[in-house]
Write an enzyme that holds these catalytic residues in place. Structure first.
Site, mmCIF file in Angstrom:
data_model
loop_
_atom_site.group_PDB
_atom_site.id
_atom_site.type_symbol
_atom_site.label_atom_id
_atom_site.label_comp_id
_atom_site.label_asym_id
_atom_site.label_seq_id
_atom_site.Cartn_x
_atom_site.Cartn_y
_atom_site.Cartn_z
ATOM 1 C CG ASP A 213 29.009 61.526 -71.229
ATOM 2 O OD1 ASP A 213 27.967 61.039 -70.756
ATOM 3 O OD2 ASP A 213 29.179 62.757 -71.388
ATOM 4 C CD GLU A 264 47.662 51.748 -79.697
ATOM 5 O OE1 GLU A 264 48.168 52.001 -78.569
ATOM 6 O OE2 GLU A 264 47.520 52.607 -80.588
#
Length: 529
Positions: A213, A264
């Protein structure tokens, strides 16, 4: 403690998002599973077979975190839990597992720019002294003027009024949105670390990515200088240089931190909400170590003309041309008028929306649909007394806000609430006359909007014609747009005001009947060249 990670989809296709069709679920308005008139996680879970049948690849679920709902979930009190109105973490885990079992990935909203005023950090800041570590997580400043009674700078709130609110001890805090949404200070390492903890919390549960957002927010320029006054200061405005609230240079370092966490977890992604009209500035968010995707809102803001639509496509492709990212196509979302209404409403708007769907789905790159696009949902004119968007009150009741595009989905039956809920009164009222619009009614009609979307998504997933990340513009009659994809798909969009001849090729799909070899006005067709 986080649970054991939910089984995620195979990561062999690590770049699955490059041409995926995402389906945005505005959670309050999609499906109500517990009968209180508000959509929730159980409701989404119950409609997963519908979404699998529709043919979408992934979901984006708007915020379902604990919140006082000043901005319907975009004011987050705890980013690592579930608002009881929407369910609980166990329900989320079940939804995620069921979606993955159906081959549907799940992405969730990340709201980093601000917290709720109910967040424990902000409550601690209000009781702490100026200059304290608690206040350093937010943007508290002394006011201007002899007695500090003027805001620290001239920034306006996106929702109307000033972007500053004064607290009893005389300091002011920054909120680019509602006063209930205080901005966090990302120059504070503790704030950055907390965002990373939130990301890992959801990634460990098995989510496939994030929609970020206000991805051009977060970073603020040193000293918070005054901005150049603008005629339009809303979220959808053209945030040109001089609008110091957004697109500050430091935001890119934050996106590199976000990307490092996403990387990751193989096969995960992030898309940014970046309201910038400047293609070159938007492209900077798509560098190899920043966002994988960014919404390009050129199609949202284009008028219904061949020239504007072609320019929107050209600009969007030019934005990503020098980046590793594909284009990312949007026609509607929870912040803008639905495109059926933007294109004229009624039969005219619906006809144009059918054509726009084939344009959007023929383009190379990722696509975001908004729940109800596939039903041809229009905006709903709501009475003043039911409006809930904070823009309505913040603007002095001069701007009606975004509620018109957030009315719940009609699923079945001939009267409100059309299968959305067991409760007749829904959180925003549903209009009479939507029986033919329901998913149930449209499923039974081959010529419905829903059937058109299902057919288009099936072709997009299975036909070699819709492959390749480029397109070639073709010569077309005046008032038309035509292009060819490398796989052989030809898309022709007719906005000429007259019939135009259909090019040679095998017709795959059309938004309107093609009689006598001619494509009607406000229609689109897909052909295999």
């Amino acid at each position: 403690m986080n649970p054991e990670p939910t089984a995620s989809l195979p990561t062999a296709d690590a770049d699955w998002w490059r041409n995926a069709v995402f389906y945005q679920i505005y959670i309050r308005s999609f499906a109500d599973g517990n009968g209180d008139g508000v959509g929730d996680l159980a409701g989404i879970r119950s409609r997963l077979p519908y979404l699998a049948d529709l043919g979408v690849d992934a979901l984006w679920i708007t915020p379902f975190y604990p919140s006082p709902m000043a901005d319907h979930g975009y004011d987050v009190a705890d980013p690592r839990d579930v608002e009881p109105v929407f369910g609980d973490l166990a329900e989320f885990d079940a939804l995620l597992a069921d979606a993955h079992a159906l081959g549907i990935r799940v992405t969730v909203d990340l709201v980093p720019n601000h917290s709720s005023h109910d967040h424990e950090w902000f409550q601690a800041a209000l009781t702490a002294a100026p200059g304290s570590p608690e206040r350093a997580r937010y943007l508290f400043r002394d006011g201007r003027g002899a007695d500090g009674s003027e805001p620290p700078n001239n920034w306006p709130s996106v929702f109307g009024g000033p972007a500053w609110t004064r607290v009893p001890d005389g300091q002011w805090y920054l909120h680019l949105f509602a006063p209930e949404q205080p901005d966090l200070d990302f120059a504070n390492p503790e704030v950055v670390a907390d965002l990373e903890e939130t990301m890992r919390f959801w990634l460990d549960r098995g989510v496939d990515g994030f929609r970020i957002d206000v991805a051009h927010g977060m970073a603020k320029p040193e000293g918070l200088p005054d901005m150049v006054p603008l005629d339009d200061t809303g979220l959808l405005a053209d945030h040109m240089p001089g609008d110091n609230r957004f697109d500050s240079e430091g935001v890119h370092a934050l996106h590199r931190r976000i990307r490092s966490v996403v990387d990751e977890y193989p096969g995960r992604m992030a898309v940014g909400e970046v309201w910038l009209r400047d293609d070159q500035r938007l492209a900077r968010y798509l560098r190899a170590d920043e966002l994988q995707l960014a919404f390009n809102f050129k199609l949202v803001t284009a008028e219904w003309s061949a020239e504007e639509l072609r320019t929107a496509v050209e600009d969007s492709l030019a934005t990503v041309a020098g980046s590793p990212a594909p284009a990312c196509w949007v026609l509607s979302n929870h912040d803008v008028s639905r495109h059926v209404t933007r294109y004229g409403g009624g039969e005219l708007g619906t006809r144009r929306a059918r054509a726009a769907a084939l344009l959007q789905l023929a383009l190379p790159g990722a696509v975001y649909l908004y729940n109800g696009d596939e039903l041809g949902m229009p905006d709903v004119e709501l009475p003043d007394e039911v409006l809930q968007d904070p823009i309505w009150e913040r603007s002095g009741r001069t701007e009606r806000g975004r509620d018109a595009c957030r009315v719940p989905m009609p699923w079945s039956g001939s009267e409100p609430p059309y299968g959305f809920s067991e409760k007749p009164e829904t959180w925003l009222p549903m209009p009479e006359g939507w029986g033919p619009l329901t998913a149930e009614a449209q499923r039974a009609r081959d010529d419905s909007m829903l059937s058109l979307y299902r057919a288009a998504l099936a072709l997009r997933a299975s036909s070699s014609a819709l492959t390749g990340e480029d397109l070639e513009w073709l010569q077309a009659p005046d008032g038309c747009v035509a292009f060819r994809r490398p796989g052989g798909l030809v898309c022709l969009l007719n906005l000429s005001g007259a019939l135009v001849p259909v090019p040679e090729g095998r017709v795959l799909l059309s938004s309107a009947p093609v009689d006598g070899g001619s494509l009607p006005d406000d229609a689109a067709i897909w052909l295999q060249a």
